[in-house]
Design an enzyme around this catalytic site. Sequence first.
Site, mmCIF file in Angstrom:
data_model
loop_
_atom_site.group_PDB
_atom_site.id
_atom_site.type_symbol
_atom_site.label_atom_id
_atom_site.label_comp_id
_atom_site.label_asym_id
_atom_site.label_seq_id
_atom_site.Cartn_x
_atom_site.Cartn_y
_atom_site.Cartn_z
ATOM 1 N N ARG A 186 -15.942 -47.414 -15.133
ATOM 2 C CA ARG A 186 -15.668 -46.889 -13.794
ATOM 3 C C ARG A 186 -15.611 -48.062 -12.828
ATOM 4 N NH1 ARG A 186 -14.133 -43.038 -16.019
ATOM 5 N NH2 ARG A 186 -14.791 -40.861 -15.794
ATOM 6 N N GLU A 206 -9.863 -45.881 -6.632
ATOM 7 C CA GLU A 206 -8.588 -45.509 -7.247
ATOM 8 C C GLU A 206 -8.103 -44.146 -6.758
ATOM 9 O OE1 GLU A 206 -10.009 -45.913 -11.352
ATOM 10 O OE2 GLU A 206 -9.687 -43.761 -11.609
ATOM 11 N N HIS A 219 -5.942 -46.521 -14.985
ATOM 12 C CA HIS A 219 -6.904 -45.578 -15.585
ATOM 13 C C HIS A 219 -6.249 -44.776 -16.717
ATOM 14 C CE1 HIS A 219 -10.785 -43.129 -14.680
ATOM 15 N NE2 HIS A 219 -10.491 -43.100 -15.968
HETATM 16 C C1 DGY Z 1 -12.958 -40.128 -18.949
HETATM 17 O O1 DGY Z 1 -12.762 -39.295 -19.840
HETATM 18 O O2 DGY Z 1 -14.037 -40.229 -18.359
HETATM 19 C C2 DGY Z 1 -11.802 -40.990 -18.591
HETATM 20 O O3 DGY Z 1 -12.170 -42.048 -17.769
HETATM 21 C C3 DGY Z 1 -10.728 -40.165 -17.931
HETATM 22 O O4 DGY Z 1 -11.198 -39.685 -16.710
#
Ligand code: DGY
Length: 331
Positions: free
Chosen positions: A244, A273, A291
Amino acid sequence: MSALTDKPAVLVARRAPEAVLQRLQASFEVDYHDGELPLPPAELQARLHGKAGAYITGTERITAALLDACPALRVVCTMSVGYNHIDLAACTARGVLVTNTPDVLTESTADFGFALLMATARRMSEGERLLRDGGWKSWAWDFLAGSEVHGTTLGILGMGRIGQAIARRGHFGFGMPVIYHNRSRLPVDTEAELGARYVSKETLLREADHLVLVLPYSAEAHHCIAAPELALMKPTATLVNVARGGIVDEDALALALRERRIAAAGLDVFEGEPRVNPALLTLPNVVLTPHIASATLPTRRAMAGLAADNLIAALTGGKPPTPLNPEVLSA
Ligand code: DGY
């Protein structure tokens, strides 16, 4: 329940594969948001009012205030493994079940994490940009020379399922010694299988040639890679983030990259983001992706299917496969 049918009413807050949507429509009265962009928070709350279930992704925030405004809500199913967008404690306190989609994305996310490491260390984006811009004039011994990958030390911060899958790729595929730091140490036989050595966070930062961030985001993890941590890293090191954005202080990272205090970074996630810190956009030694670490069609279908399995089980008296707060089920 819907006023017109005896099916529970749910909101599907983002586009889902057609087959998954059909399964949901067979069980529920579905309010479907199929727009490209997430619903604004006020509209999300308005459309969740009176619904028993929410089928969301990592882009919808479920807050205590939203839960208070939607007292009929009984279950929130996110099509993501990460759940930092959901106030889990507030859900649990109100008896709202929360589910996520672990396991089904582990291998494709690890593939991407390793690909990003390779692209970053071997300057692939920089090379492609240069080629497309007509900057490729000749061969030279040091032309776009990057860092070695095979045989170098792979550092992993956050050794959960995805961290272990990345470690496996480094250990078996690239002969990399693996060091890691995690809240808890892995069992000794797992460490042996992965060729992984548990170290302090400081040692991890000092010794890794390539450091991959795969830890869950929490208040504790916020900016846990900032100027002091970057200062410990080797000037030849690369940093990869597939977890993240908020884990990294992006201003500090941009400065470290600009001053070549670390060699390069590969980022798939960003603090604000889809906005990307403008300081990062101008740097040649950072690979930026939007992402997409789990984005293969089979994996995304599996995630969507698992989120649907959870929602259907939770609202039809079954056993949801991947609950985050199972204590709500037994309460
Ligand atoms: C997750 O599954 O957490 C990925 O980052 C997609 O949001």
